[in-house]
Design a protein around this motif. Structure first.
Motif, short mmCIF file in Angstrom:
data_model
loop_
_atom_site.label_atom_id
_atom_site.label_comp_id
_atom_site.label_asym_id
_atom_site.label_seq_id
_atom_site.Cartn_x
_atom_site.Cartn_y
_atom_site.Cartn_z
N GLU A 159 5.93 15.24 10.72
CA GLU A 159 6.33 14.15 11.62
C GLU A 159 5.69 12.83 11.18
OE1 GLU A 159 5.36 15.17 15.61
OE2 GLU A 159 6.72 16.88 15.70
N ARG A 160 4.41 12.89 10.86
CA ARG A 160 3.70 11.67 10.46
C ARG A 160 4.27 11.11 9.16
NH1 ARG A 160 -2.77 11.75 11.91
NH2 ARG A 160 -2.51 12.13 14.13
N ARG A 161 4.57 11.99 8.23
CA ARG A 161 5.09 11.51 6.94
C ARG A 161 6.49 10.94 7.09
NH1 ARG A 161 2.57 16.00 2.64
NH2 ARG A 161 0.42 15.24 2.87
N ARG A 214 6.06 7.58 8.58
CA ARG A 214 5.55 6.66 7.56
C ARG A 214 6.68 6.17 6.67
NH1 ARG A 214 0.87 9.57 5.44
NH2 ARG A 214 1.83 10.10 3.45
N ALA A 215 7.57 7.09 6.28
CA ALA A 215 8.71 6.71 5.44
C ALA A 215 9.64 5.75 6.18
CB ALA A 215 9.47 7.95 5.00
N ALA A 216 9.86 6.02 7.48
CA ALA A 216 10.72 5.15 8.29
C ALA A 216 10.12 3.75 8.39
CB ALA A 216 10.91 5.75 9.68
N HIS A 217 8.82 3.69 8.58
CA HIS A 217 8.13 2.39 8.68
C HIS A 217 8.24 1.63 7.35
CE1 HIS A 217 5.16 -0.55 9.98
NE2 HIS A 217 4.48 -0.34 8.86
N ALA A 246 0.81 -1.23 0.00
CA ALA A 246 0.00 0.00 0.00
C ALA A 246 0.84 1.28 0.00
CB ALA A 246 -0.97 -0.01 1.18
N PRO A 247 1.93 1.38 0.78
CA PRO A 247 2.72 2.62 0.77
C PRO A 247 3.26 2.98 -0.61
CG PRO A 247 3.37 1.26 2.63
CD PRO A 247 2.47 0.42 1.78
N ALA A 300 -3.45 3.96 10.72
CA ALA A 300 -2.89 5.18 11.30
C ALA A 300 -1.45 5.41 10.86
CB ALA A 300 -2.96 5.13 12.83
N SER A 301 -0.74 4.34 10.54
CA SER A 301 0.65 4.49 10.13
C SER A 301 0.79 4.82 8.65
CB SER A 301 1.44 3.20 10.44
OG SER A 301 0.99 2.14 9.62
N GLN A 302 -0.31 4.78 7.90
CA GLN A 302 -0.24 5.01 6.46
C GLN A 302 -0.92 6.30 6.02
OE1 GLN A 302 1.60 3.21 4.68
NE2 GLN A 302 1.91 1.45 6.00
#
Length: 319
Positions: free
Chosen positions: A259-261, A264-267, A128-129, A158-160
């Motif tokens: 921060e969220r983005r 998300r990239a780190a995940h 999905a990412p 929430a992480s995406q």
């Protein structure tokens, strides 16, 4: 072999076939995926990603379709990524939410794609990412990610997403389910759909009470709003869009969006790295190193943690 630069250029021009081909390369884990992601990286980062989640039957697809209509009235290009359960036979998406969004099928400003979870329990396909990045780079202003309704595993949305929308409906035990699934922690906007049914006000009150119980917010922190809708008739949808825009503005003002983005990239990087390691470990089945470690564990000469350390060291070249 695919001509990636041409395909990316066509996707940027809004050609749905090119977008579909790029997402197919993602889903199929194509050997050219590295080239695709490298080409898309400088083009992405502009779309607003909204995740919609909730138990089965709350009206996620109907709400998604209504949101598409609302955003199109604003002149925005919209993409829908509907993540469905996998067919046990073909591995493809089973539900095909595109059937419920047929009103938008002929609109060139809307792109709809179903993706299979392929057994992934988090409610989202592992790819999905990358699919979101394709849609972002293709010039979509808003990307709506609708997850499969799998109850307690829904929290992965929430992480995406930049903003997570949690849908509930009266008379479905959603209040109790919400507390159990932990979705009270991940929702940025809550929607009580099918608000023309008995119990809608009670559901909203209960949800408001439960949000208050778990609240540890300071001045200026975001308090998730609760919006009542009848998505099948389009009622309350403009209020949902307004709530989403307010949340986006709040995130930008407080640096939360960046921060969220970044998280998300780190995940995403972590997932790719772990997948590569898992593939290398999978290649070891029948390998003498793994067999030798197993024999030492059975003989009581080695514990499994030390064996795992040795295995990882051998894989990473640290031995």
């Amino acid at each position: 072999m695919v001509d990636v630069p041409t395909l990316v250029e066509q996707a940027r021009a809004g050609r749905p076939r090119a977008v579909a081909r790029l997402i197919s390369l993602v889903e199929g884990a194509s050997p050219q995926l590295r080239e695709v992601m490298a080409a898309l990286a400088p083009l992405a980062g502009n779309a607003y990603v909204v995740g919609l989640t909730g138990s089965p039957g709350v009206g996620k697809s109907t709400s998604t379709s209504a949101l598409v209509s609302a955003y199109r009235r604003q002149g925005k290009r919209v993409a829908v990524l509907a993540v469905d359960p996998s067919s046990p036979f073909s591995g493809g998406a089973l539900l095909g939410d595109r059937v419920r969004m047929s009103d938008h099928a002929s609109d060139p400003g809307v792109y709809i794609r179903s993706m299979a979870t392929r057994g992934h329990l988090g409610g989202l396909a592992w790819s999905a990412p990358q699919a979101i990045r394709v849609l972002d780079a293709a010039g979509c202003d808003v990307i709506l990610v609708e997850t499969v309704g799998v109850g307690q595993s829904e929290v992965e949305i929430a992480s995406q997403a930049d903003t997570s929308v949690v849908l509930l409906a009266p008379g479905m035990g959603d209040g109790i389910q919400a507390a159990k699934a932990g979705i009270l922690e991940i929702g940025d906007v809550y929607v009580v759909n099918k608000a023309d049914r008995d119990g809608a006000d009670a559901t909203a009150r209960e949800l408001n009470h439960m949000l208050g119980l778990g609240e540890s917010r300071g001045p200026g922190d975001w308090r998730p709003p609760i919006v009542k809708t009848v998505a099948a008739r389009g009622e309350g949808i403009d209020e949902v869009v307004e709530a989403l825009e307010k949340h986006r503005a709040w995130m930008e003002e407080h640096g939360v969006l960046a921060e969220r983005r970044a998280a998300r990239a780190a995940h995403e990087v972590e997932t790719i790295a772990v997948t590569r390691l898992r593939e290398r470990i999978g290649d070891l089945h029948g390998d003498r190193r793994l067999g030798a470690l197993a024999e030492r564990i059975v003989a009581g000469r080695l514990d499994p943690y030390t064996a795992a350390d040795e295995l990882v060291a051998g894989l990473t070249g640290e031995a």
